[in-house]
Design a protein around this motif. Structure first.
Motif, mmCIF file in Angstrom:
data_model
loop_
_atom_site.group_PDB
_atom_site.id
_atom_site.type_symbol
_atom_site.label_atom_id
_atom_site.label_comp_id
_atom_site.label_asym_id
_atom_site.label_seq_id
_atom_site.Cartn_x
_atom_site.Cartn_y
_atom_site.Cartn_z
ATOM 1 N N TYR A 186 0.823 -1.209 0.000
ATOM 2 C CA TYR A 186 0.000 0.000 0.000
ATOM 3 C C TYR A 186 0.857 1.258 0.000
ATOM 4 O O TYR A 186 1.965 1.283 0.542
ATOM 5 C CB TYR A 186 -0.932 -0.003 1.216
ATOM 6 C CG TYR A 186 -2.051 -1.016 1.117
ATOM 7 C CD1 TYR A 186 -1.939 -2.273 1.711
ATOM 8 C CD2 TYR A 186 -3.215 -0.720 0.423
ATOM 9 C CE1 TYR A 186 -2.956 -3.197 1.615
ATOM 10 C CE2 TYR A 186 -4.246 -1.640 0.330
ATOM 11 C CZ TYR A 186 -4.115 -2.880 0.921
ATOM 12 O OH TYR A 186 -5.129 -3.800 0.814
ATOM 13 N N THR A 240 0.377 5.835 -0.020
ATOM 14 C CA THR A 240 -0.538 6.945 0.248
ATOM 15 C C THR A 240 -0.795 7.740 -1.028
ATOM 16 O O THR A 240 0.136 8.095 -1.755
ATOM 17 C CB THR A 240 0.041 7.881 1.322
ATOM 18 O OG1 THR A 240 0.231 7.130 2.534
ATOM 19 C CG2 THR A 240 -0.900 9.037 1.600
ATOM 20 N N PHE A 244 -5.643 8.894 1.233
ATOM 21 C CA PHE A 244 -5.979 7.519 1.613
ATOM 22 C C PHE A 244 -4.841 6.607 1.173
ATOM 23 O O PHE A 244 -3.947 7.006 0.416
ATOM 24 C CB PHE A 244 -7.282 7.072 0.945
ATOM 25 C CG PHE A 244 -7.251 7.155 -0.555
ATOM 26 C CD1 PHE A 244 -6.845 6.077 -1.336
ATOM 27 C CD2 PHE A 244 -7.607 8.332 -1.206
ATOM 28 C CE1 PHE A 244 -6.804 6.168 -2.715
ATOM 29 C CE2 PHE A 244 -7.582 8.424 -2.586
ATOM 30 C CZ PHE A 244 -7.183 7.345 -3.344
ATOM 31 N N GLU A 245 -4.873 5.379 1.631
ATOM 32 C CA GLU A 245 -3.910 4.367 1.202
ATOM 33 C C GLU A 245 -4.605 3.360 0.298
ATOM 34 O O GLU A 245 -5.720 2.920 0.582
ATOM 35 C CB GLU A 245 -3.313 3.649 2.408
ATOM 36 C CG GLU A 245 -2.390 4.516 3.240
ATOM 37 C CD GLU A 245 -1.739 3.740 4.386
ATOM 38 O OE1 GLU A 245 -1.903 2.491 4.431
ATOM 39 O OE2 GLU A 245 -1.073 4.370 5.223
ATOM 40 N N SER A 246 -3.918 3.042 -0.808
ATOM 41 C CA SER A 246 -4.421 2.016 -1.722
ATOM 42 C C SER A 246 -3.235 1.271 -2.319
ATOM 43 O O SER A 246 -2.080 1.516 -1.933
ATOM 44 C CB SER A 246 -5.276 2.647 -2.822
ATOM 45 O OG SER A 246 -5.913 1.637 -3.582
ATOM 46 N N LEU A 251 -17.085 6.316 -2.933
ATOM 47 C CA LEU A 251 -15.933 5.446 -3.152
ATOM 48 C C LEU A 251 -16.440 4.229 -3.914
ATOM 49 O O LEU A 251 -17.276 3.470 -3.416
ATOM 50 C CB LEU A 251 -15.313 5.029 -1.824
ATOM 51 C CG LEU A 251 -14.192 3.980 -1.890
ATOM 52 C CD1 LEU A 251 -13.043 4.451 -2.762
ATOM 53 C CD2 LEU A 251 -13.701 3.649 -0.475
ATOM 54 N N HIS A 294 -10.786 -2.281 -0.516
ATOM 55 C CA HIS A 294 -11.814 -1.292 -0.173
ATOM 56 C C HIS A 294 -11.829 -1.026 1.332
ATOM 57 O O HIS A 294 -11.892 0.131 1.773
ATOM 58 C CB HIS A 294 -13.186 -1.779 -0.638
ATOM 59 C CG HIS A 294 -14.320 -0.899 -0.187
ATOM 60 N ND1 HIS A 294 -14.913 -1.032 1.056
ATOM 61 C CD2 HIS A 294 -14.962 0.126 -0.812
ATOM 62 C CE1 HIS A 294 -15.866 -0.121 1.176
ATOM 63 N NE2 HIS A 294 -15.918 0.579 0.059
ATOM 64 N N HIS A 352 -9.387 -1.358 3.430
ATOM 65 C CA HIS A 352 -8.177 -0.619 3.816
ATOM 66 C C HIS A 352 -8.311 0.849 3.442
ATOM 67 O O HIS A 352 -7.927 1.738 4.221
ATOM 68 C CB HIS A 352 -6.953 -1.239 3.141
ATOM 69 C CG HIS A 352 -5.656 -0.645 3.614
ATOM 70 N ND1 HIS A 352 -5.019 -1.109 4.754
ATOM 71 C CD2 HIS A 352 -4.877 0.358 3.132
ATOM 72 C CE1 HIS A 352 -3.916 -0.418 4.942
ATOM 73 N NE2 HIS A 352 -3.803 0.494 3.968
ATOM 74 N N MET A 353 -8.835 1.140 2.269
ATOM 75 C CA MET A 353 -9.025 2.530 1.857
ATOM 76 C C MET A 353 -10.004 3.234 2.800
ATOM 77 O O MET A 353 -9.776 4.375 3.218
ATOM 78 C CB MET A 353 -9.571 2.587 0.420
ATOM 79 C CG MET A 353 -8.548 2.161 -0.628
ATOM 80 S SD MET A 353 -9.242 2.252 -2.303
ATOM 81 C CE MET A 353 -9.627 3.991 -2.424
ATOM 82 N N ARG A 354 -11.076 2.569 3.121
ATOM 83 C CA ARG A 354 -12.085 3.166 4.006
ATOM 84 C C ARG A 354 -11.514 3.498 5.380
ATOM 85 O O ARG A 354 -11.813 4.525 5.967
ATOM 86 C CB ARG A 354 -13.261 2.201 4.140
ATOM 87 C CG ARG A 354 -14.349 2.646 5.104
ATOM 88 C CD ARG A 354 -15.532 1.693 5.045
ATOM 89 N NE ARG A 354 -16.534 2.013 6.055
ATOM 90 C CZ ARG A 354 -16.602 1.414 7.221
ATOM 91 N NH1 ARG A 354 -15.752 0.434 7.541
ATOM 92 N NH2 ARG A 354 -17.533 1.763 8.107
ATOM 93 N N THR A 364 -8.384 4.191 6.053
ATOM 94 C CA THR A 364 -7.288 5.174 6.010
ATOM 95 C C THR A 364 -7.709 6.504 5.392
ATOM 96 O O THR A 364 -6.911 7.436 5.339
ATOM 97 C CB THR A 364 -6.102 4.606 5.208
ATOM 98 O OG1 THR A 364 -6.528 4.273 3.879
ATOM 99 C CG2 THR A 364 -5.533 3.355 5.876
ATOM 100 N N LEU A 365 -8.938 6.600 4.931
ATOM 101 C CA LEU A 365 -9.421 7.827 4.288
ATOM 102 C C LEU A 365 -9.534 8.956 5.313
ATOM 103 O O LEU A 365 -10.079 8.792 6.399
ATOM 104 C CB LEU A 365 -10.794 7.565 3.663
ATOM 105 C CG LEU A 365 -11.401 8.663 2.791
ATOM 106 C CD1 LEU A 365 -10.550 8.889 1.553
ATOM 107 C CD2 LEU A 365 -12.825 8.258 2.389
#
Length: 275
Positions: free
Chosen positions: A122, A124, A134-136, A249, A265, A267-269, A271-272
């Motif tokens: 991941y 940023t 966010f992180e993806s 999202l 998804h 993880h993004m949620r 770290t958003l």
């Protein structure tokens, strides 16, 4: 004279003999008593209750909060020049509202994967125009030309099953009268629009309530079969932010890797955040 005496003697002897026979007690030969035979079998005892197999709980199948998939979201007419989706003639299956929406048809639920779980690195990402970070998955291509949209796409070198992963983040203003219930309606409208994009079959789930960026929202999953047979899955998640902005999202990915990208998804949620 001798004859008379002989006859008289015989008569007396006969009389005495008859007298003796008539006075003797008569005896009766006992007869053996035959046993009574029971020719009828005893009645079969039938239990009044039949035990259920171990582990079965009928009450567990009762649910009064059942909802149905909105038929209006199914088999949307194709855009001009595209192949129309076949009509659904059967009634939609029951699904339930809750933290995890259920797909329309159980046969279309994700099957056990035929590949080892994907391992992601991941990184940023910062969407300056949206004021979000966010992180993806690291290494994705970025498209941020629009003022209200930020897109990540999987590089061609890592595409699997003929479908590149795409992640879309949007932030659009809404009027002051916009309510939480309107979020749910917009999720459904977005699903309807997506179903018109070169899909021969389109199956959305019902919506379920879940926050995004600590704001109230709804999400739903979908499964679609492209006109070339490629199977796609994904999620649309929206929330109403305090400053009257609607955050979305959206992620779409090859169906075989659904479990992996639902983890992306999540993880993004988590770290958003705003910047």
């Amino acid at each position: 004279m001798k004859k008379k005496l002989l006859i008289t003697g015989l008569l007396l002897a006969t009389a005495l003999l008859l007298t003796a026979c008539s006075g003797a007690p008569q005896t009766q030969t006992p007869t053996a008593e035959l046993p009574t035979l029971n020719t009828q079998a005893p009645a079969m005892e039938i239990p009044t209750t039949v035990p259920l197999p171990e582990g079965i709980d009928p009450s567990a199948e009762e649910d009064t909060d059942a909802e149905y998939v909105d038929p209006a979201l199914l088999n949307q007419p194709a855009a001009q020049g595209q192949q129309a989706a076949p009509a659904v003639t059967e009634a939609p299956s029951t699904v339930f509202a809750g933290a995890t929406p259920i797909l329309l048809n159980p046969i279309d639920m994700p099957t056990p994967t035929k590949h080892p779980p994907l391992v992601f690195t991941y990184a940023t990402y910062t969407a300056n125009k949206l004021g979000l970070s966010f992180e993806s998955v690291a290494g994705y291509e970025v498209e941020d030309g629009a003022a209200d949209t930020y897109i990540l796409r999987e590089p061609a070198a890592t595409v699997k099953d003929n479908y590149p992963v795409e992640i879309v983040l949007t932030l659009t203003p809404v009027n002051a009268n916009y309510k939480k219930t309107d979020v749910r309606a917009d999720v459904r409208a977005k699903l309807a629009d997506l179903g018109k994009l070169n899909y021969q079959k389109w199956e959305p789930t019902n919506t379920a309530e879940r926050s995004l960026l600590k704001s109230p929202g709804y999400y739903a999953d979908f499964r679609g079969v492209k006109v070339d047979g490629t199977i796609v899955r994904g999620r649309v998640h929206m929330a109403l932010l305090p400053d009257n902005k609607l955050l979305m999202l959206q992620i779409s990915h090859p169906a075989e890797y659904s479990n992996d990208y639902m983890g992306v998804h999540t993880h993004m949620r988590s770290t958003l955040k705003t910047i």
